[in-house]
Design a protein around this motif. Structure first.
Motif, PDB file in Angstrom:
ATOM      1  N   ALA A   1      11.739  48.594  46.235  1.00  0.00           N
ATOM      2  CA  ALA A   1      11.714  48.101  47.608  1.00  0.00           C
ATOM      3  C   ALA A   1      12.257  46.676  47.695  1.00  0.00           C
ATOM      4  O   ALA A   1      13.003  46.333  48.630  1.00  0.00           O
ATOM      5  CB  ALA A   1      10.294  48.162  48.150  1.00  0.00           C
ATOM      6  N   VAL A   2      11.893  45.833  46.724  1.00  0.00           N
ATOM      7  CA  VAL A   2      12.416  44.463  46.710  1.00  0.00           C
ATOM      8  C   VAL A   2      13.922  44.472  46.473  1.00  0.00           C
ATOM      9  O   VAL A   2      14.681  43.739  47.108  1.00  0.00           O
ATOM     10  CB  VAL A   2      11.681  43.619  45.653  1.00  0.00           C
ATOM     11  CG1 VAL A   2      12.362  42.265  45.470  1.00  0.00           C
ATOM     12  CG2 VAL A   2      10.221  43.433  46.055  1.00  0.00           C
ATOM     13  N   ARG A   3      14.397  45.336  45.563  1.00  0.00           N
ATOM     14  CA  ARG A   3      15.830  45.447  45.312  1.00  0.00           C
ATOM     15  C   ARG A   3      16.572  45.854  46.582  1.00  0.00           C
ATOM     16  O   ARG A   3      17.646  45.315  46.891  1.00  0.00           O
ATOM     17  CB  ARG A   3      16.071  46.477  44.220  1.00  0.00           C
ATOM     18  CG  ARG A   3      17.533  46.736  43.849  1.00  0.00           C
ATOM     19  CD  ARG A   3      18.060  45.654  42.939  1.00  0.00           C
ATOM     20  NE  ARG A   3      18.801  44.627  43.647  1.00  0.00           N
ATOM     21  CZ  ARG A   3      19.112  43.443  43.141  1.00  0.00           C
ATOM     22  NH1 ARG A   3      18.714  43.112  41.926  1.00  0.00           N
ATOM     23  NH2 ARG A   3      19.780  42.550  43.832  1.00  0.00           N
ATOM     24  N   ALA A   4      16.017  46.788  47.334  1.00  0.00           N
ATOM     25  CA  ALA A   4      16.663  47.248  48.559  1.00  0.00           C
ATOM     26  C   ALA A   4      16.790  46.107  49.565  1.00  0.00           C
ATOM     27  O   ALA A   4      17.834  45.949  50.220  1.00  0.00           O
ATOM     28  CB  ALA A   4      15.887  48.415  49.159  1.00  0.00           C
ATOM     29  N   LEU A   5      15.741  45.293  49.702  1.00  0.00           N
ATOM     30  CA  LEU A   5      15.812  44.149  50.613  1.00  0.00           C
ATOM     31  C   LEU A   5      16.825  43.128  50.126  1.00  0.00           C
ATOM     32  O   LEU A   5      17.616  42.591  50.926  1.00  0.00           O
ATOM     33  CB  LEU A   5      14.432  43.503  50.745  1.00  0.00           C
ATOM     34  CG  LEU A   5      14.367  42.256  51.637  1.00  0.00           C
ATOM     35  CD1 LEU A   5      14.764  42.586  53.074  1.00  0.00           C
ATOM     36  CD2 LEU A   5      12.974  41.635  51.592  1.00  0.00           C
ATOM     37  N   MET A   6      16.843  42.854  48.825  1.00  0.00           N
ATOM     38  CA  MET A   6      17.797  41.896  48.280  1.00  0.00           C
ATOM     39  C   MET A   6      19.233  42.347  48.532  1.00  0.00           C
ATOM     40  O   MET A   6      20.092  41.544  48.917  1.00  0.00           O
ATOM     41  CB  MET A   6      17.543  41.700  46.781  1.00  0.00           C
ATOM     42  CG  MET A   6      16.209  41.028  46.468  1.00  0.00           C
ATOM     43  SD  MET A   6      15.818  41.005  44.696  1.00  0.00           S
ATOM     44  CE  MET A   6      17.042  39.821  44.107  1.00  0.00           C
ATOM     45  N   ASP A   7      19.495  43.617  48.323  1.00  0.00           N
ATOM     46  CA  ASP A   7      20.842  44.132  48.548  1.00  0.00           C
ATOM     47  C   ASP A   7      21.217  44.051  50.022  1.00  0.00           C
ATOM     48  O   ASP A   7      22.352  43.696  50.375  1.00  0.00           O
ATOM     49  CB  ASP A   7      20.947  45.576  48.053  1.00  0.00           C
ATOM     50  CG  ASP A   7      20.893  45.688  46.539  1.00  0.00           C
ATOM     51  OD1 ASP A   7      21.083  44.659  45.863  1.00  0.00           O
ATOM     52  OD2 ASP A   7      20.659  46.802  46.033  1.00  0.00           O
ATOM     53  N   ALA A   8      20.265  44.374  50.891  1.00  0.00           N
ATOM     54  CA  ALA A   8      20.544  44.343  52.329  1.00  0.00           C
ATOM     55  C   ALA A   8      20.839  42.925  52.811  1.00  0.00           C
ATOM     56  O   ALA A   8      21.661  42.727  53.718  1.00  0.00           O
ATOM     57  CB  ALA A   8      19.359  44.929  53.091  1.00  0.00           C
ATOM     58  N   GLU A   9      20.187  41.922  52.206  1.00  0.00           N
ATOM     59  CA  GLU A   9      20.352  40.533  52.626  1.00  0.00           C
ATOM     60  C   GLU A   9      21.422  39.782  51.838  1.00  0.00           C
ATOM     61  O   GLU A   9      21.698  38.619  52.125  1.00  0.00           O
ATOM     62  CB  GLU A   9      19.017  39.793  52.512  1.00  0.00           C
ATOM     63  CG  GLU A   9      17.940  40.306  53.452  1.00  0.00           C
ATOM     64  CD  GLU A   9      18.362  40.214  54.899  1.00  0.00           C
ATOM     65  OE1 GLU A   9      18.920  39.151  55.290  1.00  0.00           O
ATOM     66  OE2 GLU A   9      18.154  41.192  55.647  1.00  0.00           O
ATOM     67  N   GLY A  10      22.016  40.428  50.830  1.00  0.00           N
ATOM     68  CA  GLY A  10      23.032  39.761  50.030  1.00  0.00           C
ATOM     69  C   GLY A  10      22.475  38.700  49.106  1.00  0.00           C
ATOM     70  O   GLY A  10      23.169  37.722  48.786  1.00  0.00           O
ATOM     71  N   TRP A  11      21.232  38.890  48.656  1.00  0.00           N
ATOM     72  CA  TRP A  11      20.632  37.951  47.694  1.00  0.00           C
ATOM     73  C   TRP A  11      21.020  38.405  46.294  1.00  0.00           C
ATOM     74  O   TRP A  11      20.368  39.257  45.694  1.00  0.00           O
ATOM     75  CB  TRP A  11      19.123  37.933  47.842  1.00  0.00           C
ATOM     76  CG  TRP A  11      18.638  37.472  49.190  1.00  0.00           C
ATOM     77  CD1 TRP A  11      19.312  36.691  50.079  1.00  0.00           C
ATOM     78  CD2 TRP A  11      17.367  37.776  49.802  1.00  0.00           C
ATOM     79  NE1 TRP A  11      18.553  36.481  51.208  1.00  0.00           N
ATOM     80  CE2 TRP A  11      17.354  37.127  51.068  1.00  0.00           C
ATOM     81  CE3 TRP A  11      16.255  38.514  49.412  1.00  0.00           C
ATOM     82  CZ2 TRP A  11      16.258  37.215  51.937  1.00  0.00           C
ATOM     83  CZ3 TRP A  11      15.164  38.593  50.256  1.00  0.00           C
ATOM     84  CH2 TRP A  11      15.167  37.958  51.504  1.00  0.00           C
ATOM     85  N   ALA A  12      22.084  37.840  45.750  1.00  0.00           N
ATOM     86  CA  ALA A  12      22.592  38.281  44.445  1.00  0.00           C
ATOM     87  C   ALA A  12      21.810  37.692  43.289  1.00  0.00           C
ATOM     88  O   ALA A  12      21.942  38.154  42.156  1.00  0.00           O
ATOM     89  CB  ALA A  12      24.069  37.909  44.309  1.00  0.00           C
ATOM     90  N   GLY A  13      21.006  36.664  43.549  1.00  0.00           N
ATOM     91  CA  GLY A  13      20.223  36.045  42.482  1.00  0.00           C
ATOM     92  C   GLY A  13      18.841  36.639  42.398  1.00  0.00           C
ATOM     93  O   GLY A  13      18.666  37.846  42.225  1.00  0.00           O
TER      94      GLY A  13
END
Length: 276
Positions: A178-190
């Motif tokens: 779930a955290v990975r999905a949010l990171m990908d959606a927001e463009g948080w590459a770090g």
């Protein structure tokens, strides 16, 4: 295929067994994107760095290319110093030129520092912040009221949450997918960066990085640089200032990052790297 070196960057000299593993390829000329992605997946570390003879460098996680990686930068600089001798370097990263210094101490240990690109800070969209807090099971009242959530950039965009309670900091859990999905959606590459003040100039960090079998990063140079920019932007330090960041305790790999925050310009992050 070229040789792949394996280093642990930012190992805490007072706590054995730590540091963040990184793959390093010092002769990446001629490698295709597919070659680099395949090598990074085979190595299996959070990132592998690929250095060309002209100083160009790229970073790949086991799943995708990332714009910048601090611990792999430190590892690569130490690998170059071990081969060519200590001194000054410039890496042409995908986010811009990064200046580095390497030195060998009286103890014989090679150390490296990089100075980030110019940091910047942005506010969260309220719905995104609410979603992140929900995923981490963190309440708004758990956040430090003097250090509000922000998204900090010094090569990668890192959402930064500062907590005021050690029990919450140590105890929060999350669903990696779930955290990975949010990171990908927001463009948080770090990473998702969660911080706790341990002493006046010492912080503890947890950096969430769900990628493959990895969920939490032992040491994150780009997050350390971003956090330095965050503290300066919020006037939470009297720059120039130096802080220490301890990370990796929660994953059994204690690490230490030293962060120098000038009054203006890029943030400098320093540490060791040892060959695995």
């Amino acid at each position: 295929m070229p040789a792949v070196l394996r280093y642990a960057a930012f190992a805490d000299p007072d706590r054995p067994g730590g540091g963040n593993p990184a793959g390093v390829v010092l002769d990446a000329d001629g490698l295709t994107d597919a070659d680099m992605q395949r090598i990074a997946a085979d190595v299996g570390f959070s990132e592998t760095a690929f250095l060309r003879a002209d100083g160009g460098i790229r970073y790949f996680s086991p799943l995708a290319e990332v714009p910048f990686c601090g611990h792999a930068t430190i590892a690569t600089a130490v690998a170059v110093a071990a081969r060519d001798g200590a001194g000054s370097l410039t890496f042409a990263t995908p986010v811009g030129p990064v200046e580095l210094e390497t030195s060998r101490g009286a103890d014989g240990v090679l150390r490296a520092s990089f100075t980030s690109v110019e940091p910047r800070i942005e506010e969260f969209a309220p719905a995104v912040l609410s979603r992140l807090l929900h995923l981490l099971r963190i309440r708004e009242e758990d956040l430090d009221p003097d250090l509000p959530p922000r998204i900090a950039y010094a090569g990668n965009r890192h959402p930064v949450l500062v907590l005021h309670d050690a029990g919450v900091f140590d105890g929060f859990t999350f669903d990696p997918a779930a955290v990975r999905a949010l990171m990908d959606a927001e463009g948080w590459a770090g990473t998702v960066t969660v911080m706790l003040r341990a002493a006046d100039t010492v912080w503890e960090a947890r950096n969430l990085f769900p990628v493959g079998v990895i969920t939490e990063d032992p040491a994150t140079g780009s997050a350390a640089a971003s956090f330095g920019g965050y503290l300066r932007e919020l006037a939470a330090v009297d720059a120039p200032a130096r802080i220490g960041i301890r990370q990796g305790r929660h994953v059994g790999r204690p690490s230490l990052l030293v962060v120098d925050i000038p009054a203006a310009g890029g943030i400098t992050v320093s540490g060791t790297a040892r060959l695995l």
